[in-house]
Design a protein around this motif. Structure first.
Motif, PDB file in Angstrom:
ATOM      1  N   THR A   1       0.838  -1.205   0.000  1.00  0.00           N
ATOM      2  CA  THR A   1       0.000   0.000   0.000  1.00  0.00           C
ATOM      3  C   THR A   1       0.869   1.249   0.000  1.00  0.00           C
ATOM      4  OG1 THR A   1      -1.755  -1.182   1.166  1.00  0.00           O
ATOM      5  CG2 THR A   1      -1.824   1.226   1.248  1.00  0.00           C
ATOM      6  N   ASP A   2       1.902   1.256   0.848  1.00  0.00           N
ATOM      7  CA  ASP A   2       2.824   2.401   0.887  1.00  0.00           C
ATOM      8  C   ASP A   2       3.528   2.573  -0.460  1.00  0.00           C
ATOM      9  OD1 ASP A   2       2.137   2.784   3.517  1.00  0.00           O
ATOM     10  OD2 ASP A   2       3.978   1.876   4.325  1.00  0.00           O
ATOM     11  N   TYR A   3       3.978   1.469  -1.021  1.00  0.00           N
ATOM     12  CA  TYR A   3       4.697   1.530  -2.290  1.00  0.00           C
ATOM     13  C   TYR A   3       3.760   1.996  -3.411  1.00  0.00           C
ATOM     14  CZ  TYR A   3       8.643   0.437  -5.288  1.00  0.00           C
ATOM     15  OH  TYR A   3       9.708   0.533  -6.147  1.00  0.00           O
ATOM     16  N   GLU A   4       2.515   1.544  -3.357  1.00  0.00           N
ATOM     17  CA  GLU A   4       1.510   1.992  -4.334  1.00  0.00           C
ATOM     18  C   GLU A   4       1.316   3.508  -4.224  1.00  0.00           C
ATOM     19  OE1 GLU A   4      -1.486   1.923  -7.253  1.00  0.00           O
ATOM     20  OE2 GLU A   4      -0.377   0.167  -6.598  1.00  0.00           O
TER      21      GLU A   4
ATOM     22  N   ARG B   1       3.570   5.677  -3.237  1.00  0.00           N
ATOM     23  CA  ARG B   1       4.745   6.317  -3.850  1.00  0.00           C
ATOM     24  C   ARG B   1       4.655   6.264  -5.375  1.00  0.00           C
ATOM     25  NH1 ARG B   1       9.921   3.879  -1.069  1.00  0.00           N
ATOM     26  NH2 ARG B   1       8.561   2.406  -0.052  1.00  0.00           N
ATOM     27  N   TYR B   2       4.173   5.137  -5.877  1.00  0.00           N
ATOM     28  CA  TYR B   2       4.017   4.991  -7.335  1.00  0.00           C
ATOM     29  C   TYR B   2       3.032   6.039  -7.864  1.00  0.00           C
ATOM     30  CZ  TYR B   2       2.511   2.743 -11.730  1.00  0.00           C
ATOM     31  OH  TYR B   2       2.189   2.461 -13.023  1.00  0.00           O
ATOM     32  N   GLN B   3       1.916   6.210  -7.162  1.00  0.00           N
ATOM     33  CA  GLN B   3       0.928   7.206  -7.587  1.00  0.00           C
ATOM     34  C   GLN B   3       1.511   8.619  -7.531  1.00  0.00           C
ATOM     35  OE1 GLN B   3      -2.010   6.597  -8.988  1.00  0.00           O
ATOM     36  NE2 GLN B   3      -1.639   4.391  -8.741  1.00  0.00           N
ATOM     37  N   ALA B   4       2.341   8.873  -6.530  1.00  0.00           N
ATOM     38  CA  ALA B   4       2.973  10.195  -6.431  1.00  0.00           C
ATOM     39  C   ALA B   4       3.912  10.427  -7.604  1.00  0.00           C
ATOM     40  CB  ALA B   4       3.731  10.312  -5.109  1.00  0.00           C
ATOM     41  N   VAL B   5       4.655   9.404  -8.020  1.00  0.00           N
ATOM     42  CA  VAL B   5       5.565   9.530  -9.165  1.00  0.00           C
ATOM     43  C   VAL B   5       4.765   9.762 -10.446  1.00  0.00           C
ATOM     44  CG1 VAL B   5       7.242   8.295 -10.590  1.00  0.00           C
ATOM     45  CG2 VAL B   5       7.449   8.242  -8.111  1.00  0.00           C
TER      46      VAL B   5
ATOM     47  N   THR C   1      11.369   4.633 -14.560  1.00  0.00           N
ATOM     48  CA  THR C   1      11.031   4.634 -13.133  1.00  0.00           C
ATOM     49  C   THR C   1       9.648   4.039 -12.927  1.00  0.00           C
ATOM     50  OG1 THR C   1      12.378   6.609 -12.804  1.00  0.00           O
ATOM     51  CG2 THR C   1      10.770   6.105 -11.090  1.00  0.00           C
ATOM     52  N   LEU C   2       8.702   4.432 -13.780  1.00  0.00           N
ATOM     53  CA  LEU C   2       7.344   3.895 -13.666  1.00  0.00           C
ATOM     54  C   LEU C   2       7.325   2.384 -13.907  1.00  0.00           C
ATOM     55  CD1 LEU C   2       5.302   6.688 -15.490  1.00  0.00           C
ATOM     56  CD2 LEU C   2       5.405   6.218 -13.039  1.00  0.00           C
ATOM     57  N   MET C   3       8.104   1.927 -14.867  1.00  0.00           N
ATOM     58  CA  MET C   3       8.171   0.491 -15.147  1.00  0.00           C
ATOM     59  C   MET C   3       8.781  -0.264 -13.969  1.00  0.00           C
ATOM     60  SD  MET C   3       6.613   0.050 -17.888  1.00  0.00           S
ATOM     61  CE  MET C   3       6.919  -1.682 -18.102  1.00  0.00           C
ATOM     62  N   ASN C   4       9.805   0.319 -13.354  1.00  0.00           N
ATOM     63  CA  ASN C   4      10.417  -0.311 -12.172  1.00  0.00           C
ATOM     64  C   ASN C   4       9.397  -0.428 -11.042  1.00  0.00           C
ATOM     65  OD1 ASN C   4      12.903  -0.704 -13.375  1.00  0.00           O
ATOM     66  ND2 ASN C   4      13.770   1.216 -12.595  1.00  0.00           N
ATOM     67  N   PHE C   5       8.622   0.645 -10.856  1.00  0.00           N
ATOM     68  CA  PHE C   5       7.576   0.613  -9.828  1.00  0.00           C
ATOM     69  C   PHE C   5       6.569  -0.498 -10.137  1.00  0.00           C
ATOM     70  CE2 PHE C   5       8.793   4.812  -8.196  1.00  0.00           C
ATOM     71  CZ  PHE C   5       8.447   4.696  -6.860  1.00  0.00           C
ATOM     72  N   GLN C   6       6.138  -0.576 -11.397  1.00  0.00           N
ATOM     73  CA  GLN C   6       5.146  -1.584 -11.775  1.00  0.00           C
ATOM     74  C   GLN C   6       5.682  -3.008 -11.578  1.00  0.00           C
ATOM     75  OE1 GLN C   6       4.053  -0.569 -15.803  1.00  0.00           O
ATOM     76  NE2 GLN C   6       2.168   0.443 -15.109  1.00  0.00           N
ATOM     77  N   HIS C   7       6.913  -3.233 -11.966  1.00  0.00           N
ATOM     78  CA  HIS C   7       7.497  -4.576 -11.796  1.00  0.00           C
ATOM     79  C   HIS C   7       7.612  -4.936 -10.314  1.00  0.00           C
ATOM     80  CE1 HIS C   7       8.264  -5.447 -15.951  1.00  0.00           C
ATOM     81  NE2 HIS C   7       8.911  -4.293 -16.124  1.00  0.00           N
TER      82      HIS C   7
END
Length: 150
Positions: free
Chosen positions: A47-50, A52-56, A65-71
């Motif tokens: 949830t926390d990582y999600e 951060r992903y939404q903030a990016v 960076t977005l692909m790294n977050f998704q993986h």
């Protein structure tokens, strides 16, 4: 003299099994608790990582960076799925352990009931024997008194 309970060994064995089942259930419960804590931690982390992903995404992060977050989120999702399976298995072990403990407790109680019945029968038997001895003694005294009175 009272006779010993003939199933005393089984009574002791059932108590031992009940104690063992209770200890094992405690261990299984602790394992389940620990596995659930791991799952909760993974879900919080995801949830926390999600977040951060939404903030990016909102700040317009780089494609890489977005692909790294998704993986990484996909890996976290897989870890959560696996941990849920572990928790589900632990749930089953807890249920099985509870059933085993209940069965063991019923067996102990059955042995206790049989032991109590045995004790009651032995007490009744002892009372009958003592009454018979007393009746014989009274009969002998009466017979002696009658023979002396003649």
């Amino acid at each position: 003299m009272t006779r010993p309970f003939p199933l005393e060994i089984l009574k002791t064995l059932s108590k031992t099994r009940s104690d063992q089942a209770s200890r094992k259930l405690g261990q299984v419960n602790r394992r389940h608790y620990e596995e659930q804590k791991k799952l909760d931690m993974l879900i919080r982390f995801r949830t926390d990582y999600e977040g951060r992903y939404q903030a990016v995404i909102q700040t317009g992060g780089a494609f890489e960076t977005l692909m790294n977050f998704q993986h990484f989120l996909e890996r976290l999702d897989e870890a959560v799925r696996q941990q849920r399976a572990v928790v589900a298995q632990a749930d089953g072990e807890v249920s099985q352990g509870q059933a085993t403990v209940q069965k063991a407790h019923r067996q102990v109680r059955s042995m206790e009931v049989l032991s109590e019945r045995h004790s009651s029968r032995e007490q009744e038997r002892t009372i009958r024997i003592e009454q018979k001895v007393q009746d014989e003694q009274v009969g002998q005294r009466i017979a002696r008194l009658l023979s002396e009175a003649k």
